[in-house]
Design an enzyme around this catalytic site. Structure first.
Site, mmCIF file in Angstrom:
data_model
loop_
_atom_site.group_PDB
_atom_site.id
_atom_site.type_symbol
_atom_site.label_atom_id
_atom_site.label_comp_id
_atom_site.label_asym_id
_atom_site.label_seq_id
_atom_site.Cartn_x
_atom_site.Cartn_y
_atom_site.Cartn_z
ATOM 1 N NE ARG A 125 -2.352 -1.446 8.735
ATOM 2 C CZ ARG A 125 -1.912 -1.766 7.841
ATOM 3 N NH1 ARG A 125 -2.121 -3.020 7.319
ATOM 4 N NH2 ARG A 125 -1.504 -0.797 6.557
ATOM 5 N NE ARG A 168 6.217 6.760 0.605
ATOM 6 C CZ ARG A 168 5.548 6.218 1.690
ATOM 7 N NH1 ARG A 168 4.403 5.650 1.647
ATOM 8 N NH2 ARG A 168 5.789 6.889 2.962
ATOM 9 N NE ARG A 171 -5.231 0.745 13.152
ATOM 10 C CZ ARG A 171 -4.463 0.799 11.846
ATOM 11 N NH1 ARG A 171 -3.128 0.890 11.947
ATOM 12 N NH2 ARG A 171 -5.246 0.911 10.786
ATOM 13 N NE ARG A 227 -5.573 8.462 10.372
ATOM 14 C CZ ARG A 227 -4.773 7.738 9.919
ATOM 15 N NH1 ARG A 227 -5.531 7.234 8.886
ATOM 16 N NH2 ARG A 227 -3.443 7.448 9.863
ATOM 17 C CG ASP A 241 0.812 0.456 9.417
ATOM 18 O OD1 ASP A 241 0.219 1.308 10.153
ATOM 19 O OD2 ASP A 241 1.448 0.721 8.404
ATOM 20 C CD GLN A 289 0.723 8.591 6.803
ATOM 21 O OE1 GLN A 289 0.055 9.427 7.364
ATOM 22 N NE2 GLN A 289 0.086 7.550 6.429
ATOM 23 C CE LYS A 334 -0.409 4.942 12.801
ATOM 24 N NZ LYS A 334 0.363 5.668 11.562
ATOM 25 N N GLY A 355 -5.316 8.240 5.116
ATOM 26 C CA GLY A 355 -4.539 9.390 5.596
ATOM 27 C C GLY A 355 -3.250 9.515 4.767
ATOM 28 C CE LYS A 376 -2.399 1.066 3.912
ATOM 29 N NZ LYS A 376 -2.251 2.288 4.336
HETATM 30 C C1 S3P Z 1 2.566 5.082 6.226
HETATM 31 C C2 S3P Z 1 3.068 5.620 7.398
HETATM 32 C C3 S3P Z 1 2.542 5.117 8.831
HETATM 33 C C4 S3P Z 1 1.714 3.986 8.594
HETATM 34 C C5 S3P Z 1 0.749 4.228 7.633
HETATM 35 C C6 S3P Z 1 1.593 4.192 5.977
HETATM 36 C C7 S3P Z 1 3.272 5.477 5.017
HETATM 37 O O1 S3P Z 1 1.946 6.255 9.035
HETATM 38 O O2 S3P Z 1 0.916 4.040 9.822
HETATM 39 O O3 S3P Z 1 -0.166 3.009 7.238
HETATM 40 O O4 S3P Z 1 2.869 4.741 3.798
HETATM 41 O O5 S3P Z 1 4.140 6.257 4.929
HETATM 42 P P1 S3P Z 1 2.473 7.707 9.890
HETATM 43 O O6 S3P Z 1 3.521 8.300 8.898
HETATM 44 O O7 S3P Z 1 1.538 8.596 10.388
HETATM 45 O O8 S3P Z 1 3.274 7.065 10.915
#
Ligand code: S3P
Length: 440
Positions: free
Chosen positions: A399, A39, A357, A133, A326, A178, A353, A105, A34
């Site tokens: 999840r 990206r 969770r 969020r 995750d 992120q 999240k 997110g 994912k």
């Molecule tokens: C992700 C970063 C994580 C993760 C999300 C995917 C990513 O989030 O929990 O499922 O693809 O960069 P955070 O950057 O908020 O930690």
């Protein structure tokens, strides 16, 4: 007869019933990662030329990203998990409506970095969970670069008044790939050289993806730099299988003495592979059958059995919690079946999240009869506990739904998982694959 069935109720259209299993065996190829799919989709939309992606995630979230990239002027052709994106050569267009990020997110936060340098007004919206969020974490660095971003009390809907941005030096206050990605994607299109450092090194898919699309990034110690004004070119790429989806089956394989699980074409990027160390600590025997590299990402085939000594326990804290963020729900869900239990600390981010969770894992484990202690930043779950089946509240969180399907495999009776259709956010095939692997 299958032990996983669907049932209609008035509260949820498709609760899944998952019963105990005797063993866990088989070979599986999980869908494309994912994080990497997001990206590649975003950079492909920004690049010049056509990007051809194989094994693109089947999850709803990366498809929300593709929808946004189309709205921004990219052209997207889907043929199953093969996706072609023809990019805008750096000239995104003003979308005619809102950018709908759905439950994702990653879409909202990382896309903000892609679009903020463009001289238009964008409104990003999402579902109820996404609207809860925190978005201030990306507003701050992008505002420091010169973008004006409106939020409602720190939350979506998010309106970005884009325009030319200036480079910044950024220290990430929270470990978030992120946020790092939003800054790198904006930095790529800003004036000057943006640099950032992370206190905890988070997943580095953006760094690999940017390089694959032709950008130059440099790293000096913990400081990462990207010069603005770089152009991207489309690529041909295969997305590795999602190790966070595989985590459910890796955890299931720990539950039975004679398990035998082979995972094909799985992403083994070292910034994601801490999971494999924890699986080994808990009592998994992992054999790496093959590894190769594609566009900076490691893809491998692994075989997992349970060690003859059985399941021990694990203490997860500090940087490890951030790297496993995750996977923590499923590790917590199998914790009662270990000998020594599992303690998770420094994982406050889990509360913000797709659901809280920590609270939902605690609630559902207790419903199954487990004893545990809940902390603001984690959980302490003793081992050697026998659980029974229960009504499970997924909180519409993919999840949580999948973690409690795995917990059911060693319970004395069935779990009825409400809101199980949330699994489609990252892994629509999950219940089908589970049914094939769980031996009854
Ligand atoms: C992700 C970063 C994580 C993760 C999300 C995917 C990513 O989030 O929990 O499922 O693809 O960069 P955070 O950057 O908020 O930690």
């Amino acid at each position: 007869m299958s032990s996983i069935t669907t049932q209609q109720t008035s509260t949820s259209p498709t609760p899944q019933i998952v019963g105990p299993a005797r063993s866990f065996q088989g070979s599986v190829t999980v869908p494309g990662d994912k994080s990497i799919s997001h990206r590649y989709a975003m950079l492909a939309g920004l690049a010049e030329g056509t990007t051809r992606l194989n094994n693109f995630s089947t999850g709803a979230d990366p498809h929300s990203t593709l929808g946004c990239m189309e709205a921004l002027g990219a052209s997207v052709v889907k043929a199953g998990t093969s996706i072609e994106v023809t990019g805008t050569a750096g000239a995104l267009q003003q979308p005619t409506g809102n950018l709908d990020c759905g439950n994702s997110g990653s879409t909202m936060r990382m896309l903000a970095g892609i679009i903020a340098p463009h001289p238009y007004t964008f409104t990003l919206i999402g579902d109820h969970s996404l609207t809860m969020r925190p978005m201030e974490r990306i507003r701050k660095p992008l505002a420091a670069m010169g973008a004006r971003i409106d939020l409602i009390d720190g939350h979506a809907p998010m309106t970005i008044h884009g325009g030319p941005l200036k480079a910044i030096d950024f220290e990430t206050p929270i470990p978030s790939a992120q946020v790092k990605t939003a800054v790198l994607f904006a930095g790529l299109q800003a004036e000057g050289t943006t640099s950032l450092s992370e206190a905890v090194r988070t997943r580095d898919h953006s760094e690999h993806a940017l390089r694959a699309f032709g950008a130059t990034l440099t790293r000096k110690g913990e400081r990462l730099s990207i010069a603005g004004g770089q152009r991207l070119t489309g690529i041909d790429a295969t997305v590795p299988g999602d190790i966070s989806s595989a985590a459910f089956f890796l955890s299931a394989a720990l539950l039975f003495p004679d398990s035998n699980l082979v995972l094909d074409s799985i992403g083994m990027n070292p910034t994601r592979a801490a999971l494999l160390d924890v699986i080994a600590t808990l009592g998994g025997k992992i054999k790496v059958l093959m590894v190769e590299e594609h566009n900076g990402e490691m893809i491998g085939t692994i075989q997992v059995n349970r060690s003859p000594e059985g399941l021990k326990g694990a203490q997860i804290a500090g940087a490890l919690s951030a790297q496993l963020i995750d996977e923590l729900p499923v590790l917590a869900a199998i914790a009662p079946y270990t000998r020594d239990g599992v303690t998770i600390r420094d994982a406050k981010e889990l509360r913000i999240k797709e659901s809280d969770r920590i609270a939902l894992v605690a609630k559902n484990l207790k419903a199954m009869g487990a004893e545990l202690t809940e902390f603001e930043d984690g959980l302490a779950i003793p081992g050697n506990q026998q659980l029974h089946g229960a009504e499970i509240d997924s909180g519409s969180d993919h999840r949580i739904a999948m973690a409690f399907a795995i917990a059911a495999l060693r319970a004395t009776s069935e779990n009825v998982i409400h809101g199980a259709d949330a699994a489609a956010i990252s892994f629509p095939e999950f219940f089908q694959f589970l049914n094939e692997l769980a031996q009854r």
